[in-house]
Design a protein around this motif. Structure first.
Motif, short mmCIF file in Angstrom:
data_model
loop_
_atom_site.label_atom_id
_atom_site.label_comp_id
_atom_site.label_asym_id
_atom_site.label_seq_id
_atom_site.Cartn_x
_atom_site.Cartn_y
_atom_site.Cartn_z
N VAL A 2 35.60 -56.81 8.73
CA VAL A 2 35.60 -57.86 9.45
C VAL A 2 34.12 -58.62 8.61
N TYR A 3 33.09 -57.86 8.83
CA TYR A 3 31.82 -58.46 8.34
C TYR A 3 31.98 -58.80 6.62
N ARG A 4 32.60 -57.85 5.88
CA ARG A 4 32.85 -58.00 4.65
C ARG A 4 33.67 -59.23 4.37
N ILE A 5 34.72 -59.40 5.22
CA ILE A 5 35.61 -60.67 5.02
C ILE A 5 35.03 -61.99 5.48
N PHE A 65 27.05 -45.44 1.91
CA PHE A 65 27.87 -44.15 1.44
C PHE A 65 27.41 -43.09 2.38
N LEU A 66 26.03 -43.09 2.79
CA LEU A 66 25.58 -41.90 3.68
C LEU A 66 25.91 -42.22 5.06
N VAL A 67 25.88 -43.28 5.61
CA VAL A 67 26.21 -43.93 6.82
C VAL A 67 27.74 -43.74 7.24
N ASP A 68 28.55 -44.53 6.25
CA ASP A 68 29.99 -44.28 6.24
C ASP A 68 30.40 -42.72 6.48
N TRP A 102 36.38 -50.85 11.33
CA TRP A 102 37.05 -52.17 11.65
C TRP A 102 36.11 -53.18 11.42
N ASN A 103 34.65 -52.89 12.11
CA ASN A 103 33.76 -54.02 12.10
C ASN A 103 33.15 -54.27 10.43
N GLY A 126 27.41 -50.79 16.89
CA GLY A 126 28.67 -51.22 16.37
C GLY A 126 29.12 -50.64 14.93
N GLY A 127 28.57 -49.52 14.64
CA GLY A 127 28.87 -49.12 13.15
C GLY A 127 28.07 -49.55 12.20
#
Length: 777
Positions: free
Chosen positions: A510-513, A338-341, A506-507, A266-267
């Motif tokens: 949502v997780y950060r919020i 950073f690397l993943v995103d 998006w995921n 899921g990212g």
């Protein structure tokens, strides 16, 4: 009887306990034979076959083989258990040091990243040559950068036959960029990239009279080092990237399933959560487990079985590798995020969508020195579509590469896996050695795309002269179709990966919020530390170390086994049975891997390839998700100016320019350039032309571009550049000597040489010669 006396009893050959075991097996076999006896009555007059009883078999050769095998297996088990104990102790010792390394060579730290305005946990060291090895400060320095992908540094030089060892033996000054186990507080990935600019500045300052450094960036350090070169191309010579991915979406269906991981999870939100659970740190064991999980047959069984089966010969080699494999490090969570995103899911490096802190765009086309990619089709971590996919991402065709005045070389193996690319002694003795001895040749190659094909030297050729080392290399001209043939996504596949990138954003938001504040509030530092200690990969080392009281008797047991060691004979049938059982376990785990990978790929494309899912994420069939970056106005202007400059040099230049043009014309017949010819041309540069490496590099590029603009007129102009008959004969003689390098030329090259010789036999009109001389002056 204490346990050591019991062990001694078992470890001695021919004890009653083994005979009892054999008798028990024989009794069990007889009972089984009786239970399986046929119930049918034999025809009248037919005697039943006379089978030897299991007891008689076991009491003979098979019983002796069993006793021999049982003793050998027990001894191997004791030695293997002690090897795991040593492995655990070494892992605890090396991870307790803040700046541990497995380098075989002594080093002297010159500069630490902690002193930079934005501190980093990296350091620049000078490698001290071992006794009997001398280096020349005027030779091109070599800088080796090791990957920070879960383990500590030193893999580029933990054997004598390695990147560092080969460079030292060739006389080059060698520098090493390593790192500590813990990142600096607040350290970001771009801090590392921008901070290493200072390291390369220091190397250049130490060698003002030498060519720019030959940089080697292994695996993760490859794209990181190339990003440094994008910011300061003036500090770099050729850049070698062994096993380094730069085009992360690319691949072939049915291979390299790791590229699907981000989508199935899921990212990148999971990376953020793991970092939060680690109190802002990412344990490198998570990265290593991803690697191990690619090959469960080797990870769960084969790795351990191979050393158990060959405990007498492979123990030290196993410990040497495990010393590095178990040297776990940590990253800041923001670094990995950073690397993943931006890279692994976003795939932004090859599309010019990353910027430095000052706004500078990371553009691979900014690197002016040759880029050398060492890749392997047997590499599941960094397969050729990912290590070479950036080339068709950035260039339309080879003419586009040439117009940009860029040189790209790739070396393709079909045998070595990911780790072997920068770990294997065999690779060190072949490919690494060729890269080191040909670095100056590669630096002077004309612009274009080449495959460096390496083959074994003919056994009948005695090393000497232009025949050096155990291998022979040729640089063969290639096109972008050759790169695409190695594997590339379809537009439909690219849209699926673009959908992953959008869903990941998006995921993560949502997780950060919704979840991140709660996770961070609930996790304490002691809890994070405990989770690290209980990490399965760390436990697999620590549980066998001396800290476990159950291991206290193992050293004595292993010593007894070593003293009484009696390996089983190679033809022992139980050894063959052991190997068959191992093969079955391996086959079962391999079947699981194949089924798992097939399911992963099908699930990935079933979901992210769905038009409905893509539509919900703002994508449709007309979406251009992977546009090729255009050349900037500055780059386009530079290309036009370069073409105009070379057009003006069509009839200009003296003997050196004419000889270089003639050699390039002749070798163009074969579309390849052998290392013997390259060495011969380099010898001519030094003894005949008296040119520095930079002067010769510029000369080669000038004459290559002149030939590209108008080959026919350029060849005819050689006669104007060398009007004197004596010099013309010398030019033909030298051109033949360089291209042949003491070996017969191909028929095509011979024809080109004959045509050139014929053109140079014609006299030049005096007025034309005066005009050419006037243009040259």
């Amino acid at each position: 009887m204490n346990r050591h006396e019991a062990a001694a009893t078992i470890l001695s050959a021919g004890r009653p306990c083994e005979d009892d075991a054999a008798d028990a097996i024989a009794a069990g076999s007889m009972a089984m034979a009786a239970s399986q006896a046929p119930s049918a009555t034999l025809p009248s007059g037919v005697e039943p076959p006379a089978w030897p009883s299991p007891a008689s078999v076991f009491s003979g050769r098979l019983a002796a083989a069993w006793r021999e095998y049982a003793l050998d297996a027990f001894q191997r088990g004791a030695l293997f258990l002690d090897l795991l104990r040593q492995r655990g102790n070494e892992q605890i010792e090396i991870t307790s040091r803040p700046m541990a390394t497995v380098l075989l060579f002594e080093q002297e730290i010159l500069m630490h990243g902690r002193s930079l305005p934005r501190p980093i946990n990296y350091a620049l060291s000078r490698i001290l040559p071992p006794p009997g090895v001398a280096t020349d400060p005027c030779m091109r320095p070599v800088v080796v950068v090791d990957p920070r992908a879960g383990q500590g540094p030193g893999i580029g030089g933990f054997k004598a036959q390695s990147e560092i060892g080969d460079a030292l033996n060739a006389g080059h000054p060698v520098y090493f960029i390593g790192f500590g186990a813990m990142p600096e507080p607040g350290q970001q990935f771009l801090d590392v990239v921008e901070g290493q600019v200072k390291f390369f500045e220091r190397v250049a300052e130490l060698h003002p009279d030498a060519p720019r450094p030959f940089a080697i960036g292994n695996c993760q350090a490859g794209y990181q080092t190339l990003m440094v070169a994008m910011l300061r191309p003036d500090l770099f010579g050729p850049c070698l990237l062994p096993g380094s991915p730069m085009s992360y979406w690319q691949g072939v269906r049915g291979k390299a399933p790791m590229r699907y991981s981000g989508g199935l999870l899921g990212g990148s939100w999971l990376a953020a959560m793991i970092s939060d659970l680690g109190k802002g740190k990412m344990d490198g064991t998570n990265l290593i487990l991803n690697f191990d999980n690619l090959n469960p047959a080797y990870w769960l069984w084969g790795k351990q079985y191979q050393i158990y089966a060959d405990i007498d010969a492979g123990a030290q080699r196993y410990l040497q590798f495990e010393r590095w494999w178990g040297d776990f490090t940590q990253l800041n969570g923001d670094e990995l995020q950073f690397l993943v995103d931006q890279l692994f899911i976003g795939d932004k490096l090859a599309r010019n969508q990353l910027q430095a802190s000052d706004g500078t765009t990371f553009d691979i086309r900014n690197v002016v020195s040759p880029i050398i990619v060492f890749t392997s089709s047997a590499d599941d971590i960094s397969p050729p579509p990912q290590t070479l996919g950036w080339i068709p991402d950035l260039y339309r065709d080879v003419d586009d590469i040439r117009a940009a005045d860029r040189t790209i070389v790739y070396c393709l193996s079909h045998k070595v896996g990911h780790l072997a690319i920068f770990v294997s002694s065999k690779v060190g003795a072949e490919q690494d050695q060729e890269f080191v001895q040909l670095m100056d040749v590669i630096d002077c190659l004309p612009p274009g795309l080449y495959e460096m094909a390496i083959s074994a030297r003919n056994a009948d050729l005695v090393p000497g002269g232009f025949d050096t080392g155990n291998c022979f290399a040729r640089f063969e001209a290639r096109t972008l179709d050759d790169i695409r043939a190695l594997g590339r996504n379809s537009p439909e596949d690219d849209r699926a990966f673009a959908a992953v990138a959008r869903l990941s954003e998006w995921n993560l938001a949502v997780y950060r919020i919704l979840a991140q504040p709660w996770v961070r509030a609930l996790v304490s530092q002691p809890a994070a530390d405990l989770a690290g200690i209980l990490n399965p990969l760390r436990l697999s080392y620590a549980i066998f170390a001396d800290g476990n009281p159950w291991m206290s008797g193992v050293p004595a047991l292993a010593a007894e086994a070593e003293a009484a060691r009696q390996p089983a004979a190679a033809d022992n049938p139980f050894l063959a049975l052991q190997a068959k059982v191992s093969d079955q376990i391996t086959a079962a785990l391999e079947a699981y891997r194949v089924a798992r990978d097939d399911w992963v790929e099908q699930a990935f494309f079933a979901f992210y390839g769905s038009p409905l899912v893509q539509a919900l994420l703002g994508l449709d069939a007309d979406s251009e998700v992977r546009p090729s970056p255009d050349a900037s106005p500055e780059q386009s202007a530079a290309r036009r100016a370069l073409a105009a400059t070379h057009a003006a040099k069509l009839q200009s230049g003296g003997f050196n320019a004419a000889l270089t043009r003639a050699v390039l014309y002749i070798v163009g017949a074969d579309r390849s350039f052998g290392q013997r010819s390259a060495f011969a041309l380099n010898t001519a540069r030094q003894t005949l032309m008296k040119l520095s490496l930079d002067q010769f590099k510029n000369l080669v590029r000038d004459q290559f571009f002149v030939l590209q603009l108008d080959r026919e007129r350029a060849v005819q102009a050689i006669a104007l550049m060398v009007p004197a008959a004596g010099l013309r004969k010398e030019l033909v003689k030298q051109a033949e000597a360089i291209v042949s390098a003491g070996r017969p030329m191909s028929s095509e090259a011979s024809a080109f040489l004959a045509r050139l010789s014929q053109m140079l036999e014609s006299p030049v009109e005096p007025a034309v010669a005066r005009q050419a001389h006037k243009q040259a002056s």
